[in-house]
Each structure stands twice: as C-alpha cells, then as structure tokens.
Write a protein that holds these residues in place. Sequence first.
Motif, short mmCIF file in Angstrom:
data_model
loop_
_atom_site.label_atom_id
_atom_site.label_comp_id
_atom_site.label_asym_id
_atom_site.label_seq_id
_atom_site.Cartn_x
_atom_site.Cartn_y
_atom_site.Cartn_z
N GLU A 1 54.97 47.65 39.60
CA GLU A 1 54.56 48.03 38.36
C GLU A 1 55.56 48.81 37.69
N LYS B 1 53.28 52.31 43.04
CA LYS B 1 51.81 52.44 43.85
C LYS B 1 51.80 51.28 44.88
N THR C 1 48.97 51.06 48.76
CA THR C 1 48.08 50.19 48.55
C THR C 1 47.53 49.25 49.69
N LYS D 1 47.82 43.90 45.91
CA LYS D 1 47.51 43.50 44.62
C LYS D 1 47.51 45.07 43.86
N SER E 1 46.09 45.60 40.56
CA SER E 1 45.23 44.86 39.64
C SER E 1 44.68 46.08 38.98
N THR E 2 45.07 46.18 37.60
CA THR E 2 44.08 47.28 36.88
C THR E 2 43.58 46.70 35.40
N PHE E 3 42.63 46.85 35.24
CA PHE E 3 42.14 46.35 33.87
C PHE E 3 42.94 46.84 32.83
N LYS E 4 43.44 45.96 31.94
CA LYS E 4 44.17 46.39 30.63
C LYS E 4 45.64 46.77 31.05
N LYS E 5 46.17 46.92 32.38
CA LYS E 5 47.39 47.18 32.72
C LYS E 5 48.22 46.21 33.31
N ASP F 1 48.41 42.90 36.52
CA ASP F 1 47.66 42.06 37.71
C ASP F 1 48.87 41.37 38.32
N HIS G 1 49.51 37.43 37.77
CA HIS G 1 48.02 36.76 37.55
C HIS G 1 47.79 37.01 36.13
#
Lengths: 397, 397, 397
Positions: free
Chosen positions: A133, A151, A155, A179, A181-185, A187, A212
């Motif tokens: 990210e 991150k 993980t 993964k 994968s964070t809502f809004k941030k 995937d 994704h």
Amino acid sequence: MKKYYTMALSTIIGLSAMSIHAKTYVLTDIQNGIEVGNWKTTGQNYTVEQQVLHGGKQEGSKIITITSPTGLTITLSPTRGMGLLHAEGKGIHLGWKSPVTEVVNPAYIQLDSRNGLGWLEGFNEMLVRCGYEWTGHPTTIDGQIYSLHGKAQNTPASYVAVEIDEKPPFAIHIKGLIKESTFKKADLQTMTQLSYVPGETSFKLHDVLTNHADYAHDYQIIYHSNFSQPILEEGAKFLAPVSEVSPFNDYAKKGLKDWTTYLGPTKGFDEMVFNLKPLADSKGNTIAALVNKDNNKGVAIAFNTQQLPVLTLWKNTDTLKQGYVTGIEPGTSYAYPVNIEKAQKRVKQIEPGQSVSFDLTYSLLSDRSQVQSVENQIQKIQGTTAVKQVETPIAKE
Amino acid sequence: MKKYYTMALSTIIGLSAMSIHAKTYVLTDIQNGIEVGNWKTTGQNYTVEQQVLHGGKQEGSKIITITSPTGLTITLSPTRGMGLLHAEGKGIHLGWKSPVTEVVNPAYIQLDSRNGLGWLEGFNEMLVRCGYEWTGHPTTIDGQIYSLHGKAQNTPASYVAVEIDEKPPFAIHIKGLIKESTFKKADLQTMTQLSYVPGETSFKLHDVLTNHADYAHDYQIIYHSNFSQPILEEGAKFLAPVSEVSPFNDYAKKGLKDWTTYLGPTKGFDEMVFNLKPLADSKGNTIAALVNKDNNKGVAIAFNTQQLPVLTLWKNTDTLKQGYVTGIEPGTSYAYPVNIEKAQKRVKQIEPGQSVSFDLTYSLLSDRSQVQSVENQIQKIQGTTAVKQVETPIAKE
Amino acid sequence: MKKYYTMALSTIIGLSAMSIHAKTYVLTDIQNGIEVGNWKTTGQNYTVEQQVLHGGKQEGSKIITITSPTGLTITLSPTRGMGLLHAEGKGIHLGWKSPVTEVVNPAYIQLDSRNGLGWLEGFNEMLVRCGYEWTGHPTTIDGQIYSLHGKAQNTPASYVAVEIDEKPPFAIHIKGLIKESTFKKADLQTMTQLSYVPGETSFKLHDVLTNHADYAHDYQIIYHSNFSQPILEEGAKFLAPVSEVSPFNDYAKKGLKDWTTYLGPTKGFDEMVFNLKPLADSKGNTIAALVNKDNNKGVAIAFNTQQLPVLTLWKNTDTLKQGYVTGIEPGTSYAYPVNIEKAQKRVKQIEPGQSVSFDLTYSLLSDRSQVQSVENQIQKIQGTTAVKQVETPIAKE
C-alpha cells in the motif's frame, strides 16, 4: 453463506485443483476454514515442516522450514507476511543477527509506535516485503502516519500452501496470500511464492500482486534483502551493473567514494544508504551481488528492472550487536517517504483487476568460480557504461 | 542456526545449570522453543501453579501463583511483564481493585491510544515495573509519543522459570526475562526475579537490567507499588524517612500539609502526587511503609537509594469503584515526562554490557509489633533530620 | 481472592441462576475462568454453534451461529464486540460484502491507524455497535485520537452465554458483555442480548449499558445496520417516518432530492450520508426499512426514539467490490466527530450506577404483504407531517 471448518492440528489436506502435477498441502485457508498447526512432510532429499512458536512476543507465530541436506535450509514465517527469516547452505548463512531475536507476532506490533517506526520491533528477516500500500521511511500526511515500510510484512497470511511437484525437478513451492484489504482504502492481495528445488543452492520468488478493487491504486514494493557474516566483512564488495549512484542523504555523501566496498563492524557507523539506477540486459534482467573479500562466498539476487526499476543499497555496518548487515533492495521505489516517492514519480499504479508480478532469484555462491560467474554476468551488463556519481541527494526527508 | 522445539503442555523441563542446588522448571524459553501451559508443582508447604487465562481481553494471558497456606499467596503475570497482580496473607490483601478486572493480554493494548494513556486499559497490578526505555507521564517529542510508563509492563516474558532451592530455607524463585529489544533503538533486557520462602510474610525482588547493545542507553525505572483496603483507609499513614517533599503539580499543593495521612474513599479527590527525597542508612538502605489507622496492619517496602534514589507517593483516594489506591514508588525518576526527567538529570545511563540491579523487599505487617518495628527503623533513619516542605512543584508538565 | 478455572474445550457449563426457566450455556466468563471453544447444541428446529476461527487476521476469533432451517441463520462474533456478521432466511441475505472478508481479531486492529480509521480494517458486519465511550468520525482533541466509531466493536466479550427458554416460544438468547473499563477513564459495561425464536424471521436486540463508575459519563451509540443485495438494488427504497432530512456534508447535498431511493452499484459514488429526525408513535416506537424495487423483499428495523432519538442513513452505493451497501443507523448521535456531537447536544450522560436500554427488532420481509405492512406502519406514523428538507449541513467536520 460462508462455511468455516476447523481442522484438527497436523491434519493434511488433500489435492488442490490448482496444480494437477503437484501434491498440495493447504496449511491455512481462511476461506475454507482450514488451519494446520505443527506439520511435517518428508521426501527423498527434503523435509518441509511448519512449527507454531510460543513465548514472549512470538506467541502463536508460525514458521515453515524447508530442509534439503545437500542444498539449502530455508525458513519463512506465514505470520509475518511470508517474510523469509534466513537460509543456509554449504556452511554459509544468508540473513543477519538483529537484536530482535523473536519471530514477533504482529499482534504485538504497533506500527505507528515510535512515530511510525514500530516495524523495527519485529525486524530481523533476510527478506522483508516492504509494501504494497506504501513503503519507505515514515511520514505523517494530513494526520495519518505512513509507518515505516507499510503493512504487508506484519500481516498474517490468509492462505498458505505447500505444493510439491510430482515431476522432475520436484520443486517445492510455498505459497502465501497477504491481503491488504481495508474498506474504502485498498484491496491489494499478494500471492507470494517461494520455489525451491531440493539439492540446489538457489531459490526463486514469484509474487503476484492483484488489485481486487474497482479502483486503480498506488503501490510500492521494496524487496528488502539483508545479509551479514560470513559474506559481509571488511573488504566485502557490492556488485551490480548501474548507471548512477547517489547518496540517500547528507550522511551518505561521505561514503560515496567507497560505496561498493564494506567496512567490518564499525562502532558509530550507523547506516549509509545509496540510491542506484540498475542497468539490465535487453529483457530487463539484471543481477546484484554481495561477495566476501576472498571472492569465494557470496549471494546474488537476479531481478528484472521492468518489474523493479530501482535498487537501494543499505550499508548498516555498525557493530555486530547493533545489527551488522547490508540490504540489497530491488524495488519500485527508493526508501524516501511516500510523498517524496510520489512527487518523484516512482509510485506506480495498479488498475482494477490488474496483476503485476515480481520475480527474484536468490543464489548462494559458495566458491570462487560461482562468484566469478556472477561477476562476469554483471560486467557484461555494465559493459562500457560509466557509473555516474551524483554528489547531492535527490531528495531531502 | 536457531532451533525451535515445541513442548507438549504441562511438560516439566529438567535441571538448569544455573542454580545447582535448585530444581528448575522452565515454563517459557523462546531460545529453546519451550512453552508450558497450565502447570503445577507442590511441595511440603507450598504450591506453584501456572494458568493460562481465557476470554475477553485476557485471552492467552498467563498467571503464576505461589500459595503458601501459612504465609502468602502471590500472583504474577508473565504475559504482563512479570507484573505482580496481588499478594495476600494473614487475611490482608496487598493490591487494589481497578475497574480493569481482566489480566489484559498486551496484544489488546495500544499504548499510544488516548494520547499515550493506553496503558490505563490494563492497569490493575500491585506492582508494575514502569520502564525501562522510558517512564513517566506521556509526552510527544518530535512526533513520537512516549506513552505512559514505557513498554516493559506490556511485554510478554521471553523466558520464565520457577526455581526451588533444595536447601533450607527452600526459597522459591520466579524468574522472567523482559526484552525491550528494538532494532536501532534499544536492547535492554531485564531478568526479573521474585523470591519467596514458604511460610514467610515477605518476598524479595531482584531485577537485573542489562544493556545488551554496544551503545550506552538511557534508562528509567519506577517500581509502581499499589495498595488499598484493608490497609488503606481514613487515617492510614504513609511512613518513610525523607529529607524533602514537594507537590507534583499545583493540585497537590493543597494536600501538602497532610501529605502523610490518607482520606477514606473520597469522591472528586482524583489523585495527589508527592515527590520525595528518601533518606537512607550509610549503605543506602531505606524503607517506606503504609500502615492502617490502628497501627496493626501495614505493608513495607525496603529498597536501596543507590539503586532507586527517588520516591513518589501517589495518593489516589478516590471512590472504591474509581480505584481507591495509593502508590509507593521507589524509582530512578519521578513521574514527570521523560524530557523533564532528562532535563532535571534523573535519567540514568547504562553502558554497553553493563548490568544494574534493583532489590526490593515487600513485607506484610499483620500486627502492632511488626508495624512498630518498621516505624522504629524509619525513625532511626530519619533521626533529627527535618523534612523540608517545598511549596512549589519542581517542574510543570 | 479471585479464582481462575480453565475449562477443557467443548465443555458445557451448567445452569445459571439468572434465568430459571432457561437452559444456560456459559461459553465465556472471565470472572469464573470459563472458556469454551468449538461447541454446539441442537434442538428440535435449531442449532446453536460456536466456532473458533483461524488463519490470517482472524486467528482466534469466535463466531456463534444460530441456524433455524425454517427461519433464519444468524451469525455474530463475541471476539468482535458481539457484532452481528450476517443473517439469512427465505433466500434473502441480510448483510453485505466488504473487501474485508476475515472476522478480524481485534488483536490485529490498531484503531488509531490511518489517523483514526483503523476500524475500517475489520469492518464487514451487518450490525456494528458504534460506541459507547464515543462514536462518529475520527477527530483529534488535545492530542488524543477519537478513533472512528469507538472501541466497543473491537472489544472481545468478557462474558458470553447462550440461554434457551424451556417454555414456548422457546426463544434463544445470546448474551455478551462488552466492557469499556479503563482506569481513570470509563467503566461502561454493556450486556448485549440477541433473542431469536426458531422459525421466525425476525430477531430482537436488547442491550443494557450500565455505568459501573462513581462518576457520570458521556455516552454515544449508533446501531450501524448494513444491508446490500438482494434487497439493495437500483430502485430500492428507504422508508421511515421523519420530520426532517439534511445532508451530512456538501457532497450529500446533490443527493438530497433523491434521498429515499437508491442507485445500483455506481462507480465513483463513494458515500452520501443523510441526517434524519425520526417520527414515532406516542410511545416513541418507530420503524425504518429498506425495500427492493419490486416491493417483495426488505428488512425493517423497529426502535424507540426515546432510546435512540436520531437516525443516520448511509448510502454507499459504490461498486460491488468497493462495498455496495446502505446503513440504517438509529442512534443517540449522528456520525459527526464527538466534539461536534457534544456541541450540538447529542452526547448523552449516564449517571453512576444507571443503566440505559436499547431495544431493536430486525425483521426480514420476504413478500409483498410483509413489505406493505411495514409501509403501512410507517405511513401511519408519518401521517400528514411534511418532511422538511434542510439544504445546508448542520455541521462541518
């Protein structure tokens, strides 16, 4: 509706449809509720073993070790982002000694701690994937701490499988899905793969980062590969075909004239970092290496500059206890904070549904001729191109 | 290459070479892959038991309890930095009741939370070691939050052993290693030890802090020792030989005239803190005590001012539910933030390879003569020295 | 002195005294050292099952699933603050698909991360309790990050019990205690309860928040209830009796004219939030619903405006992968940061020892007549009251 199955420890899971000619042992699969604890499989000239560690801050951390008596022993940790702890073969250790001796479970890491340097409380690996990210030195933008090196490394893998080819050369593949994968941030999902043929003294990484999400996303990655004794020593050399070298900061300026050679453990040295522009052959393939003073021990990393266009050299030849280590770090970015990397156009974008691959081959060099062969490859790529020494750092943190 | 062995639960590990005349049970050893879960050993007049707790935020936390029917029951937690939860004997409880009732696993603590007060989400112990990398009230310096009272207390022990002497007086020793090891930052390792002779009503701490790094490092430590009912009550007294007392802040000024006596649970009291300069005998030995109104119950802490030169008195005589408690806190520092402590020269340095020891004896006082004896010791050290009352706080947060 | 008992996994704990006419299975009780792992009970037309999940960031997370073949399947997670993951019945899914697919153990969540948006790394539930110490969008006040939607949802339950009534209608109750207990800060304890009668297509929440401290404390709560396909679709409608609607921010202004209808998955939509003032009957009872385009599928939430006076509508009709979802959120507060909610007098106080209850009924609507019935109820409450459209956001973040 999702189903969760909890497997008894040490249970071996059957064949996957994915690789028909490979025996597949799924050790973790959050999608299908599979989780294996201590586990081992043995072949003619190898064992692959998963162990669950306990105690201190490594409570619950897992490690997987491939042992090939005539080749390499390779240890990685699914809990720590599939990071590669160390490898060893021909009496040569690949890795380093950090004051952090535990395989720290990320549950005990607070990345934002120490103004974004919490990552240092777990750092002891031979290979850390710094990304995806973001990566680089920490910075705070609009109140958000972009913590050191992102991150991914902290993980735990959501899917882990050991695949063993049933046809020669009977390669072993360890896959692990990380993964972000964070809502809004974001995937961003990375299927990492380490492949090793028992008996050999090299191994390959093949990582596939897939976006994704339905939106394009920035990504950065640095393959932070770290080595120490017995290869790193006074007079050891760094070798790579490069067109340019520049000091990361003012402190590194004074090391510019000797940037390819190493000191022994040196109190007060701290670290010098150099930004390199690697040269490559017509297909983008290139190689970087660390070799010892006597040119009979070394480690080489082959990578592709279309995937990983820049190269960072981290010389941390401080004392042994402080962490005597050098990092050879192919990447999409240098180690500057994300806003600097962005401003200087080194932050890449990945489109919705797109995948990008990163392929690296790590080779142990255990005699003079192997070292010479790598030197020859490097010289061939370098050719007559001069190495431009830029005196001034290209950015200020 | 490191080896990791995973032991079955409840496995007892053999004799250590360290203490020839003691039976040693290693319960945790990350170096050798040893980890024991629920475990118990029983002797003539004691049991020592380890339990793994579950549920809520205490999931996975361990506690060790020494029970001596004629003496004390002492409970500590390896998961929470070997912090001492409580002790009890002769019907007298040593410790206090915090609104935090769980033995919170540090995995659920974020020390930087609440602007550096995340530590309060787990605080309920009789003894907390506040240190060693830093301690004191939180502050932010160059973007880094120095969270309340440092990291040691929220660090699971990397090595835990129970040693039981095989010669009179058959002391039980519980050792626990707390590693504050962060790449580039610190390698401070503290081997804590609690020693207890079954049947007795006192126990000793012998902690050895060692700087494993090649560089000198600052350290601070406060032995934050907390007591409540039945000793703490309206009319209870604090006793210690001191040359000077000053209020920690403006709020404590108004409590200066009554600084040695306590209120009962008092709504709205919050906390008053006093900085004390302890007096000691020619060897640096001194003692501080809390005694009840009737002078027949108390607790005394003997320590050495060469090791722990300052003493903080924390009077938190708020309501019972809020946490009715007083802290008697021998330390190298007062509770001001690290930058104030540094400026006022109370932050110590430990050289590379150097070890410093901290020795404290906690004694339960269960009758008038025991209380009197401690009062006599304190008066003897105080002698004719007057207690200077400084009206103005020595620092402003 | 507290005693800790560790129970073997799958052990069923006996009858509680609390509910004489119910069979009680205590699955977690930190007070009495009870902790049950995988567990199942089966009745005539239901099963209740607890599973411990593994792998990735869901390592150690627990879920409890009630399955009633003729009614609903309901899944909640004790580890994630008793949050309700999803429900399903009559072929209709209640919940949504977040890019976060794991049931993330809060040990892997750092709420302060991303400038207070760390909560988003675990958010995928049908129902999240946002509170109780604070809620709303993150803000930093005096250096403290008030992270998004508070801490309750990322707090593992300290007590979990399944109670099954022994008299008709044989309701199943799942209780879970969420403790927000921090020394000096708060002792807010919420006993959540989900009640379900097998065979039915609705379930009730009855949550009791108690202030165990001796001081009054602010509290906020938003019942963040989230739904997607097959109910949410282009042309789906939001229904609720309201006296006023206002856009949460400038971006939502442009959606004001169509605020009760939904788009299909729409790239670039992000989210629009509307603040509603719900109308209620004379007892404060009211109802809000989401219904599909054809008026034959829906979900209704009945609540009481004396308990939950305001209502937030969150329209997040972005793409499916981004999280196509709408939130119907009865609460004490809107989603503004705590300081704005406080200034606008929506932050409530709870007195020492006081309890406040929150009761909500969630009903699946699986045919036209059920939808019509809810519409009728809503119209009856709305009556002739006009809906005032306020053009300007009532606050600026």
